[in-house]
Design a protein around this motif. Structure first.
Motif, PDB file in Angstrom:
ATOM      1  N   ALA A 146      -4.890 -38.590 -14.121  1.00  0.00           N
ATOM      2  CA  ALA A 146      -4.366 -38.810 -12.816  1.00  0.00           C
ATOM      3  C   ALA A 146      -4.628 -39.918 -11.834  1.00  0.00           C
ATOM      4  N   ILE A 147      -5.262 -40.580 -12.619  1.00  0.00           N
ATOM      5  CA  ILE A 147      -5.599 -41.558 -12.358  1.00  0.00           C
ATOM      6  C   ILE A 147      -4.210 -43.068 -12.506  1.00  0.00           C
ATOM      7  N   GLU A 148      -3.698 -42.465 -12.948  1.00  0.00           N
ATOM      8  CA  GLU A 148      -1.376 -42.920 -13.575  1.00  0.00           C
ATOM      9  C   GLU A 148      -0.927 -41.985 -12.365  1.00  0.00           C
ATOM     10  N   ASP A 149      -0.784 -41.755 -10.872  1.00  0.00           N
ATOM     11  CA  ASP A 149      -0.665 -41.127 -10.305  1.00  0.00           C
ATOM     12  C   ASP A 149      -1.004 -40.954  -8.971  1.00  0.00           C
ATOM     13  N   ARG A 150      -0.748 -42.378  -7.967  1.00  0.00           N
ATOM     14  CA  ARG A 150      -1.711 -42.320  -6.930  1.00  0.00           C
ATOM     15  C   ARG A 150      -1.538 -40.782  -6.022  1.00  0.00           C
ATOM     16  N   ALA A 151       0.085 -40.522  -5.741  1.00  0.00           N
ATOM     17  CA  ALA A 151       0.144 -38.961  -4.851  1.00  0.00           C
ATOM     18  C   ALA A 151      -0.679 -37.844  -5.622  1.00  0.00           C
ATOM     19  N   LEU A 152      -0.839 -37.853  -7.175  1.00  0.00           N
ATOM     20  CA  LEU A 152      -1.721 -36.511  -7.414  1.00  0.00           C
ATOM     21  C   LEU A 152      -2.857 -37.259  -7.282  1.00  0.00           C
ATOM     22  N   VAL A 153      -3.759 -38.346  -6.903  1.00  0.00           N
ATOM     23  CA  VAL A 153      -5.020 -38.611  -6.221  1.00  0.00           C
ATOM     24  C   VAL A 153      -5.527 -37.849  -5.541  1.00  0.00           C
ATOM     25  N   GLN A 154      -4.509 -38.227  -4.252  1.00  0.00           N
ATOM     26  CA  GLN A 154      -4.525 -37.864  -2.867  1.00  0.00           C
ATOM     27  C   GLN A 154      -4.528 -37.148  -3.227  1.00  0.00           C
ATOM     28  N   GLU A 155      -3.817 -35.891  -3.698  1.00  0.00           N
ATOM     29  CA  GLU A 155      -3.776 -34.185  -4.060  1.00  0.00           C
ATOM     30  C   GLU A 155      -5.384 -33.615  -4.700  1.00  0.00           C
ATOM     31  N   LEU A 156      -5.730 -34.172  -4.615  1.00  0.00           N
ATOM     32  CA  LEU A 156      -7.023 -33.924  -5.291  1.00  0.00           C
ATOM     33  C   LEU A 156      -8.009 -34.097  -4.601  1.00  0.00           C
ATOM     34  N   VAL A 157      -8.029 -35.729  -3.949  1.00  0.00           N
ATOM     35  CA  VAL A 157      -9.377 -35.511  -3.017  1.00  0.00           C
ATOM     36  C   VAL A 157      -8.585 -34.504  -1.277  1.00  0.00           C
ATOM     37  N   ALA A 158      -7.088 -34.048  -0.982  1.00  0.00           N
ATOM     38  CA  ALA A 158      -7.225 -33.827  -0.303  1.00  0.00           C
ATOM     39  C   ALA A 158      -7.892 -32.000   0.068  1.00  0.00           C
ATOM     40  N   ARG A 159      -7.419 -31.390  -1.881  1.00  0.00           N
ATOM     41  CA  ARG A 159      -8.096 -30.088  -1.780  1.00  0.00           C
ATOM     42  C   ARG A 159      -9.145 -29.607  -2.692  1.00  0.00           C
ATOM     43  N   GLN A 160      -9.974 -31.212  -2.363  1.00  0.00           N
ATOM     44  CA  GLN A 160     -11.309 -31.143  -3.189  1.00  0.00           C
ATOM     45  C   GLN A 160     -11.843 -30.699  -4.454  1.00  0.00           C
ATOM     46  N   ILE A 161     -10.845 -30.783  -5.741  1.00  0.00           N
ATOM     47  CA  ILE A 161     -11.174 -30.211  -6.919  1.00  0.00           C
ATOM     48  C   ILE A 161     -12.019 -31.097  -7.784  1.00  0.00           C
ATOM     49  N   THR A 162     -12.783 -30.350  -8.210  1.00  0.00           N
ATOM     50  CA  THR A 162     -13.728 -31.293  -9.091  1.00  0.00           C
ATOM     51  C   THR A 162     -12.871 -31.726 -10.744  1.00  0.00           C
ATOM     52  N   LEU A 163     -13.226 -32.692 -10.614  1.00  0.00           N
ATOM     53  CA  LEU A 163     -13.062 -33.113 -12.237  1.00  0.00           C
ATOM     54  C   LEU A 163     -14.038 -32.992 -13.500  1.00  0.00           C
ATOM     55  N   GLU A 164     -14.081 -32.628 -14.060  1.00  0.00           N
ATOM     56  CA  GLU A 164     -15.106 -32.386 -15.560  1.00  0.00           C
ATOM     57  C   GLU A 164     -14.615 -33.651 -16.111  1.00  0.00           C
TER      58      GLU A 164
END
Length: 332
Positions: free
Chosen positions: A224-242
């Motif tokens: 996800a680090i390769e896509d800034r918009a995706l990083v922002q989406e993960l933060v906005a949705r509070q999705i946790t990465l294992e």
């Protein structure tokens, strides 16, 4: 700094551990010997598991799993795995379990295997002090139809011990959305959802997991680090990465811990946790993960305490279990 002040000595929460992939190689070799099954080709001269790349790893994984044939085999495996976890300070673990390897996806057979696993886990909790919960896992390269059968096994045994559904396997096979029916079935049964993405599948696979499966956690997810918009989406949705850094390094996603994106993801506000994935395959332990991350990024006790807080907050367990684990974490 004394040993008690080392991050690796902290009690730990692990959310991404493949059950069969955590089998010590000596355990699998002994079981193969007893059953007169020749799987010598999957071992290196030093006795460790041997594989050349990710696809070969999956083949070796399934070969090792082939010697696990009865509920008693899985009960013994449960104790062996949890003893190793406890030795590394793990006090709570969520483990991926696949009915495909426990009765071939048949619900009645799965219940027998699950009963043996759960009984062994309960004994191990008393003996070793580590709590285990199960996440039923469709194997992606077995296809969507088999995933439906696996999801039915999960739905039929959902409760305080089977707490989630989480797909593993070869990310190169199909798309996340192909498995939406299985995930919908699990969701309707009250199970929490995670799936492997953003490892070999790239950022697009994470977008698919979010859009098509509506998961609340992502297994790996590091690309996800390769896509800034995706990083922002993960933060906005509070999705946790294992996140499993040692696994990612061994499988060639990154050359070493220092170039691994876990710190950048965390600094960007993404919720990250640390796990071992398939520890004996990747020559790692939770202690080693902590040591390597501390060395690579200068993380100290407060950083790892924060990681464990994120992990237990993201765990799929019931609230009573969460409170028990949090109490143990706070003691440290």
């Amino acid at each position: 700094m004394t040993s008690a002040e080392l991050p690796a000595e902290l009690p730990k929460v692990e959310l991404h551990l493949h059950f069969e992939g955590a089998a010590p190689p000596e355990f699998i070799r002994q079981l193969a010997f007893e059953k007169k099954i020749d799987i010598s080709r999957i071992f290196a001269p030093d006795g460790s598991y041997a594989f050349e790349n990710f696809v070969h790893f999956l083949q070796v994984y399934e070969a090792a799993t082939s010697v696990l044939q009865t509920p008693e085999d899985f009960a013994q495996l449960t104790r062996a795995v949890l003893e190793k976890s406890a030795e590394n300070g793990v006090i709570y673990t969520e483990t991926f379990l696949s009915p495909d390897f426990c009765g071939g996806g048949d619900v009645a057979a799965w219940r027998e295997y699950l009963h043996a696993i759960q009984e062994a886990a309960n004994r191990a909790e008393v003996d070793f002090g580590v709590i285990m919960r199960g996440i039923v896992t469709p194997v992606r390269h077995f296809g969507p139809d088999q995933a439906k059968r696996t999801a039915l096994c999960a739905a039929e045994t959902a409760g305080d011990w089977i707490v989630g559904l989480g797909m593993g396997g070869d990310e190169g096979k199909g798309h996340q959305g192909d498995f939406a029916y299985a995930f919908d079935m699990a969701r309707e049964a009250g199970l929490r959802l995670t799936t492997h993405a953003g490892e070999f599948g790239g950022p697009q696979s994470v977008w698919e997991a979010i859009r098509d499966l509506n998961v609340e956690r992502i297994g790996h997810g590091v690309r996800a680090i390769e896509d800034r918009a995706l990083v922002q989406e993960l933060v906005a949705r509070q999705i946790t990465l294992e996140v499993c850094p040692g696994s990612n390094v061994v499988l060639g996603l990154y050359p070493d811990f220092k170039t691994h994106p876990i710190a950048r993801l965390r600094d960007a506000g993404v919720k990250v946790t640390v796990s071992t994935d398939d520890p004996p395959f990747f020559h790692t332990t939770m202690r080693r993960e902590y040591d390597m991350l501390a060395e690579a990024f200068g993380w100290g006790m407060d950083d790892f305490r924060a990681l464990n807080t994120v992990a237990i907050d993201a765990a799929f367990c019931d609230e009573d279990t969460r409170a028990r684990v949090k109490k143990e974490l706070e003691k440290a």
